[in-house]
Design a protein around this motif. Sequence first.
Motif, PDB file in Angstrom:
ATOM      1  N   ARG A 170       0.830  -1.204   0.000  1.00  0.00           N
ATOM      2  CA  ARG A 170       0.000   0.000   0.000  1.00  0.00           C
ATOM      3  C   ARG A 170       0.869   1.260   0.000  1.00  0.00           C
ATOM      4  NH1 ARG A 170      -4.213   0.300   4.555  1.00  0.00           N
ATOM      5  NH2 ARG A 170      -4.850   2.080   3.258  1.00  0.00           N
ATOM      6  N   LEU A 171       1.959   1.230   0.761  1.00  0.00           N
ATOM      7  CA  LEU A 171       2.864   2.378   0.788  1.00  0.00           C
ATOM      8  C   LEU A 171       3.366   2.689  -0.623  1.00  0.00           C
ATOM      9  CD1 LEU A 171       5.772   3.007   3.289  1.00  0.00           C
ATOM     10  CD2 LEU A 171       6.119   3.279   0.848  1.00  0.00           C
ATOM     11  N   LEU A 172       3.827   1.672  -1.323  1.00  0.00           N
ATOM     12  CA  LEU A 172       4.393   1.872  -2.659  1.00  0.00           C
ATOM     13  C   LEU A 172       3.341   2.348  -3.658  1.00  0.00           C
ATOM     14  CD1 LEU A 172       6.612  -1.348  -2.794  1.00  0.00           C
ATOM     15  CD2 LEU A 172       7.411   0.996  -2.506  1.00  0.00           C
ATOM     16  N   VAL A 173       2.169   1.713  -3.621  1.00  0.00           N
ATOM     17  CA  VAL A 173       1.142   2.005  -4.628  1.00  0.00           C
ATOM     18  C   VAL A 173       0.380   3.293  -4.313  1.00  0.00           C
ATOM     19  CG1 VAL A 173      -1.005   1.164  -5.659  1.00  0.00           C
ATOM     20  CG2 VAL A 173       0.888  -0.428  -5.243  1.00  0.00           C
ATOM     21  N   GLU A 174      -0.060   3.436  -3.059  1.00  0.00           N
ATOM     22  CA  GLU A 174      -0.923   4.570  -2.734  1.00  0.00           C
ATOM     23  C   GLU A 174      -0.172   5.894  -2.673  1.00  0.00           C
ATOM     24  OE1 GLU A 174      -4.257   4.216  -0.153  1.00  0.00           O
ATOM     25  OE2 GLU A 174      -3.938   2.061   0.106  1.00  0.00           O
ATOM     26  N   SER A 175       1.133   5.849  -2.423  1.00  0.00           N
ATOM     27  CA  SER A 175       1.907   7.093  -2.453  1.00  0.00           C
ATOM     28  C   SER A 175       1.930   7.675  -3.865  1.00  0.00           C
ATOM     29  CB  SER A 175       3.342   6.834  -1.972  1.00  0.00           C
ATOM     30  OG  SER A 175       3.349   6.402  -0.634  1.00  0.00           O
ATOM     31  N   GLU A 176       2.114   6.800  -4.856  1.00  0.00           N
ATOM     32  CA  GLU A 176       2.122   7.268  -6.244  1.00  0.00           C
ATOM     33  C   GLU A 176       0.722   7.639  -6.710  1.00  0.00           C
ATOM     34  OE1 GLU A 176       4.883   8.030  -7.791  1.00  0.00           O
ATOM     35  OE2 GLU A 176       5.812   7.392  -5.907  1.00  0.00           O
ATOM     36  N   ALA A 177      -0.282   6.920  -6.203  1.00  0.00           N
ATOM     37  CA  ALA A 177      -1.658   7.279  -6.544  1.00  0.00           C
ATOM     38  C   ALA A 177      -1.989   8.678  -6.024  1.00  0.00           C
ATOM     39  CB  ALA A 177      -2.626   6.257  -5.955  1.00  0.00           C
ATOM     40  N   ALA A 178      -1.505   8.998  -4.833  1.00  0.00           N
ATOM     41  CA  ALA A 178      -1.741  10.338  -4.265  1.00  0.00           C
ATOM     42  C   ALA A 178      -1.067  11.413  -5.115  1.00  0.00           C
ATOM     43  CB  ALA A 178      -1.225  10.393  -2.835  1.00  0.00           C
ATOM     44  N   ALA A 179       0.138  11.115  -5.596  1.00  0.00           N
ATOM     45  CA  ALA A 179       0.840  12.078  -6.446  1.00  0.00           C
ATOM     46  C   ALA A 179       0.074  12.320  -7.748  1.00  0.00           C
ATOM     47  CB  ALA A 179       2.251  11.579  -6.741  1.00  0.00           C
ATOM     48  N   LEU A 180      -0.444  11.258  -8.342  1.00  0.00           N
ATOM     49  CA  LEU A 180      -1.243  11.408  -9.558  1.00  0.00           C
ATOM     50  C   LEU A 180      -2.538  12.157  -9.271  1.00  0.00           C
ATOM     51  CD1 LEU A 180      -1.013   7.986 -11.460  1.00  0.00           C
ATOM     52  CD2 LEU A 180      -0.272  10.225 -12.274  1.00  0.00           C
ATOM     53  N   ALA A 181      -3.144  11.831  -8.146  1.00  0.00           N
ATOM     54  CA  ALA A 181      -4.410  12.477  -7.784  1.00  0.00           C
ATOM     55  C   ALA A 181      -4.237  13.980  -7.614  1.00  0.00           C
ATOM     56  CB  ALA A 181      -4.956  11.862  -6.507  1.00  0.00           C
ATOM     57  N   ALA A 182      -3.073  14.404  -7.138  1.00  0.00           N
ATOM     58  CA  ALA A 182      -2.837  15.839  -6.941  1.00  0.00           C
ATOM     59  C   ALA A 182      -2.966  16.604  -8.256  1.00  0.00           C
ATOM     60  CB  ALA A 182      -1.449  16.057  -6.333  1.00  0.00           C
TER      61      ALA A 182
END
Length: 246
Positions: free
Chosen positions: A92-104
Amino acid sequence: MSGKRLFQSVAEQISELIEQGAFPAGTRLPGERELAERLGVSRVTIREAEIALQAVGRLEIKTGSGVYVSENQPAAHAVLPKASAFEVTEARLLVESEAAALAAHNITDEGVARLEELLEQMRTGDHDAANEADELFHRTIAEASNNTALVHTIQSLWRMREDLPEVKATYEAVCVDDAESRTAEHRAVFEALRARDAAAARTAMREHFHRLINAMLDATERMALEEVQQRASQSRERFLVAARMS
């Protein structure tokens, strides 16, 4: 609130309608308002159920066109792999951190407003409501990434969090103990997304999961100690019983 969250129950109802042929493969679902009236829930709940069903491959959400039943329906009960709470959280750390960056880069004003509502729900003091808000917070960010593969991956990781007994037990121990920290960390992610700051969103999400992993280590050690103490107590009791009988 019951153990099963409302949007999950609605997602199951929609899945049953698909399986019964009410919504054939490839067809467009009725609009949110019509479905909400039909199932007796809010439009927000319908939207959350549709996002969940898209994540598992039952629906396709096409911006500007509507929601469609997928041509290739997934198996009703996909088997989850065996994994520890640490493995799930690391993923989750690896995937959701990048998802948050894209979401921004992609999140709408409506999405930001929804995240703020969920933050308020986390602060109510209701454990079940806070857990539901936590999941929906992460789902909303995943959806805001505008990446279907990421949405599916994050949904799968949440299934592992909820449906693997040992993983669920570890998370519950941590979430009860660290409710205040959890809310503050979600607030940091929210502020970064509201500012449309991808680097800050990635960092805030990573810090959230780093803290969670450390808390899991403490909880695991505590549970292991309690198990040892319980076994010692049982052995002592057996010894005392044997001594009285001798």
